[in-house]
Design a protein around this motif. Sequence first.
Motif, PDB file in Angstrom:
ATOM      1  N   MET A 157       7.595   2.448  -5.326  1.00 44.87           N
ATOM      2  CA  MET A 157       6.523   1.458  -5.432  1.00 44.87           C
ATOM      3  C   MET A 157       6.694   0.344  -4.399  1.00 44.87           C
ATOM      4  O   MET A 157       5.709  -0.174  -3.853  1.00 44.87           O
ATOM      5  CB  MET A 157       6.490   0.867  -6.842  1.00 44.87           C
ATOM      6  CG  MET A 157       6.135   1.861  -7.932  1.00 44.87           C
ATOM      7  SD  MET A 157       4.434   2.465  -7.769  1.00 44.87           S
ATOM      8  CE  MET A 157       4.384   3.659  -9.109  1.00 44.87           C
ATOM      9  N   SER A 158       7.928  -0.028  -4.118  1.00 44.35           N
ATOM     10  CA  SER A 158       8.170  -1.081  -3.122  1.00 44.35           C
ATOM     11  C   SER A 158       7.730  -0.630  -1.736  1.00 44.35           C
ATOM     12  O   SER A 158       7.146  -1.421  -0.972  1.00 44.35           O
ATOM     13  CB  SER A 158       9.653  -1.455  -3.113  1.00 44.35           C
ATOM     14  OG  SER A 158      10.069  -1.953  -4.368  1.00 44.35           O
ATOM     15  N   PHE A 159       7.992   0.639  -1.387  1.00 46.95           N
ATOM     16  CA  PHE A 159       7.529   1.150  -0.094  1.00 46.95           C
ATOM     17  C   PHE A 159       5.995   1.117  -0.021  1.00 46.95           C
ATOM     18  O   PHE A 159       5.420   0.765   1.020  1.00 46.95           O
ATOM     19  CB  PHE A 159       8.044   2.568   0.120  1.00 46.95           C
ATOM     20  CG  PHE A 159       9.444   2.630   0.649  1.00 46.95           C
ATOM     21  CD1 PHE A 159       9.728   2.222   1.935  1.00 46.95           C
ATOM     22  CD2 PHE A 159      10.482   3.081  -0.145  1.00 46.95           C
ATOM     23  CE1 PHE A 159      11.014   2.270   2.436  1.00 46.95           C
ATOM     24  CE2 PHE A 159      11.770   3.142   0.339  1.00 46.95           C
ATOM     25  CZ  PHE A 159      12.046   2.732   1.631  1.00 46.95           C
ATOM     26  N   LEU A 160       5.327   1.502  -1.098  1.00 46.41           N
ATOM     27  CA  LEU A 160       3.864   1.447  -1.113  1.00 46.41           C
ATOM     28  C   LEU A 160       3.373   0.020  -0.935  1.00 46.41           C
ATOM     29  O   LEU A 160       2.411  -0.232  -0.190  1.00 46.41           O
ATOM     30  CB  LEU A 160       3.335   2.025  -2.432  1.00 46.41           C
ATOM     31  CG  LEU A 160       3.499   3.536  -2.644  1.00 46.41           C
ATOM     32  CD1 LEU A 160       2.916   3.940  -3.994  1.00 46.41           C
ATOM     33  CD2 LEU A 160       2.803   4.320  -1.531  1.00 46.41           C
ATOM     34  N   GLN A 161       4.013  -0.933  -1.596  1.00 46.78           N
ATOM     35  CA  GLN A 161       3.588  -2.327  -1.473  1.00 46.78           C
ATOM     36  C   GLN A 161       3.791  -2.853  -0.059  1.00 46.78           C
ATOM     37  O   GLN A 161       2.961  -3.621   0.452  1.00 46.78           O
ATOM     38  CB  GLN A 161       4.353  -3.177  -2.482  1.00 46.78           C
ATOM     39  CG  GLN A 161       3.950  -2.920  -3.927  1.00 46.78           C
ATOM     40  CD  GLN A 161       4.785  -3.693  -4.915  1.00 46.78           C
ATOM     41  OE1 GLN A 161       5.644  -4.493  -4.538  1.00 46.78           O
ATOM     42  NE2 GLN A 161       4.562  -3.455  -6.200  1.00 46.78           N
ATOM     43  N   MET A 162       4.887  -2.473   0.582  1.00 47.48           N
ATOM     44  CA  MET A 162       5.093  -2.903   1.970  1.00 47.48           C
ATOM     45  C   MET A 162       4.015  -2.330   2.889  1.00 47.48           C
ATOM     46  O   MET A 162       3.511  -3.035   3.787  1.00 47.48           O
ATOM     47  CB  MET A 162       6.486  -2.479   2.440  1.00 47.48           C
ATOM     48  CG  MET A 162       7.612  -3.319   1.861  1.00 47.48           C
ATOM     49  SD  MET A 162       9.229  -2.991   2.599  1.00 47.48           S
ATOM     50  CE  MET A 162       9.633  -1.435   1.825  1.00 47.48           C
ATOM     51  N   GLY A 163       3.638  -1.067   2.680  1.00 49.67           N
ATOM     52  CA  GLY A 163       2.561  -0.490   3.479  1.00 49.67           C
ATOM     53  C   GLY A 163       1.227  -1.176   3.237  1.00 49.67           C
ATOM     54  O   GLY A 163       0.471  -1.437   4.190  1.00 49.67           O
TER      55      GLY A 163
ATOM     56  N   ILE B 267      10.079  -7.596   0.666  1.00 50.55           N
ATOM     57  CA  ILE B 267       8.663  -7.881   0.415  1.00 50.55           C
ATOM     58  C   ILE B 267       8.438  -9.376   0.266  1.00 50.55           C
ATOM     59  O   ILE B 267       7.487  -9.957   0.821  1.00 50.55           O
ATOM     60  CB  ILE B 267       8.183  -7.131  -0.839  1.00 50.55           C
ATOM     61  CG1 ILE B 267       8.240  -5.623  -0.607  1.00 50.55           C
ATOM     62  CG2 ILE B 267       6.759  -7.539  -1.206  1.00 50.55           C
ATOM     63  CD1 ILE B 267       7.912  -4.806  -1.840  1.00 50.55           C
ATOM     64  N   PHE B 268       9.328 -10.026  -0.474  1.00 53.94           N
ATOM     65  CA  PHE B 268       9.162 -11.456  -0.746  1.00 53.94           C
ATOM     66  C   PHE B 268       9.417 -12.315   0.495  1.00 53.94           C
ATOM     67  O   PHE B 268       8.599 -13.166   0.856  1.00 53.94           O
ATOM     68  CB  PHE B 268      10.104 -11.856  -1.893  1.00 53.94           C
ATOM     69  CG  PHE B 268      10.451 -13.316  -1.927  1.00 53.94           C
ATOM     70  CD1 PHE B 268       9.487 -14.270  -2.205  1.00 53.94           C
ATOM     71  CD2 PHE B 268      11.750 -13.735  -1.692  1.00 53.94           C
ATOM     72  CE1 PHE B 268       9.795 -15.614  -2.238  1.00 53.94           C
ATOM     73  CE2 PHE B 268      12.079 -15.068  -1.730  1.00 53.94           C
ATOM     74  CZ  PHE B 268      11.102 -16.020  -1.997  1.00 53.94           C
ATOM     75  N   SER B 269      10.549 -12.095   1.154  1.00 59.66           N
ATOM     76  CA  SER B 269      10.970 -13.004   2.220  1.00 59.66           C
ATOM     77  C   SER B 269      10.357 -12.684   3.575  1.00 59.66           C
ATOM     78  O   SER B 269      10.253 -13.575   4.421  1.00 59.66           O
ATOM     79  CB  SER B 269      12.495 -12.978   2.347  1.00 59.66           C
ATOM     80  OG  SER B 269      12.935 -11.684   2.683  1.00 59.66           O
TER      81      SER B 269
END
Length: 553
Positions: free
Chosen positions: A285-291, A352-354
């Motif tokens: 899910m983190s990879f999807l959010q970065m994309g 993602i945050f920073s």
Amino acid sequence: RFVVEKRWAPGAMEGRRAALAALLLAVLWAALVAGVGAEQVGKPFDMSASILEEMEALSSLPMAEEELTVRYGFPRNVSDIYRGEWVIDGDKTSMLEIEWKFEKFKGQYLMHITTRKTLTEGEDLVMGYVELRDGSYSTDEVMKYRVFGSYTWSAGQLLLGAVPLSNTELVDAATKIVKNTTQAERIRFPDELESLGLYKNVPEGDCPLRLSFQVQPLTENELRHLADRSIVDPHHRRPEDPLILLEGTASSEHCKFHLTTDGEPVILAEYYTKALHYVMIVTFMSFLQMGLMAYQIEASNTQAGASKVSMAAIGMQAVIDSYICLFHLSIGIFIEATLNAFITASFFKFVIFSVFEMRYLLLIWKARRPLQADTPWDAMRQQLRVLYTRIYIALIGGFLLLYSLGGMVSLFVFVLYSFWVPQIYCNASRGVRYAVKPKYLIGISLTRMFIPMYFLLCPTNFLHIEPDPFLAQCLCLWVAFQVCVLLLQDKYGPRFFIPKQLLPLKYDYYHRVDFQDEEKECVICMCAVEPREANYMITPCDHIFHSTCLDQW
């Protein structure tokens, strides 16, 4: 891929400093958690470091080792972590006469015990702790006890006395008895506590327990297997290791109740497997959010496009990701077997945050404050300092709010997942549309719902948190409602849901005027405007344009 003008380049220094500050915050949080729970690393239950040190100091004699006792059929060593069910046996009316902390009449218990040799033939000293839960989940009310007693391994009888941790006087008295027990000829605990009359001075609500368990006999092959291993490590249990099953009772003369219990060793490998599966999904899910974040930043890389996005909406998502990062980091510190996996999940949330969200906030801030050539760098630096200060104040304020709310964690989560409300307000107040792309809007909303839905709907989640389907439904409907409003704003206008009577007065570019046979020309194309045709627009400065010309311009 970020496209930034050279005059915005000084902000990159501030972005790196913000990322460094966020990293420092995560390191400080990890140090704090490690300082508090360093002694608890790898232990699945809450047991203070002082208790562990005390138990180790009291246990100067060697641990009981497994012996091949085929004729008796019982293991010599019963050290392990046990989990079982308890239920009130018999009349429950007596429970209403005392300050019973629980609201239910059945639940689970967790018991962690260690067996030590003594000079008494056929008996070993048993020490540890027990947690009674008012239900089956870790979020239920808990009563914690110190336990001391004896294990008669020739008959498989386990007799324990449980002292409430909240009663320091009783705990100190039990500790003194155990110190003498290690050198005594007979194990007299918990009978000696009763002979001293300490049970008579116990406050209401503190219920000392007498635990009596019968260990189920093992087969000859199982006993031979235990003889090859000095102790079965619950953290690295093998499939061929036999399980020691318990059946027994727990009673409290002081509180006048009787419990029936059963127990079996906790298979920690099952928890570790669930945790690893959870980490794999969160990382995906983190990879999807970065994309999705990169797609949205690229789509709004112009000053006009970035200025439409609400800083509060992106800031709330940054706060959510920072909390998730610290949450995963804390779990990895407490559960040693899954440390590397949870650190990986924390790292991607930190990126993602920073990197993405903080950078996007900086681009939005610059788009709304176009720099002038004569703008001093110190003034811009001061404004950036204010921006980052507000973000970190929001992070710390969230921790304080969560601490003050106590049991109202659901309300805190509900507020955090209102991250599209600022964007709805921004669209309506500024009169803008198409601030965020539909792909980003829907994708981010779906990926952010996984973590709360996992703990609110999965009854076998690895943290053993009680599911709350009602809260899960409300949270899904609330996020879906926000997404629908944003999509409708793009289609029908940013203020479609506001009654016309409440809308502010707005200039009408299409109002009709009388030309009085005077020929008018479009200022853009310099062609004549026909007054009888409704294809012209009039600006507040009374200039007339063709509608197509002005729209295109």
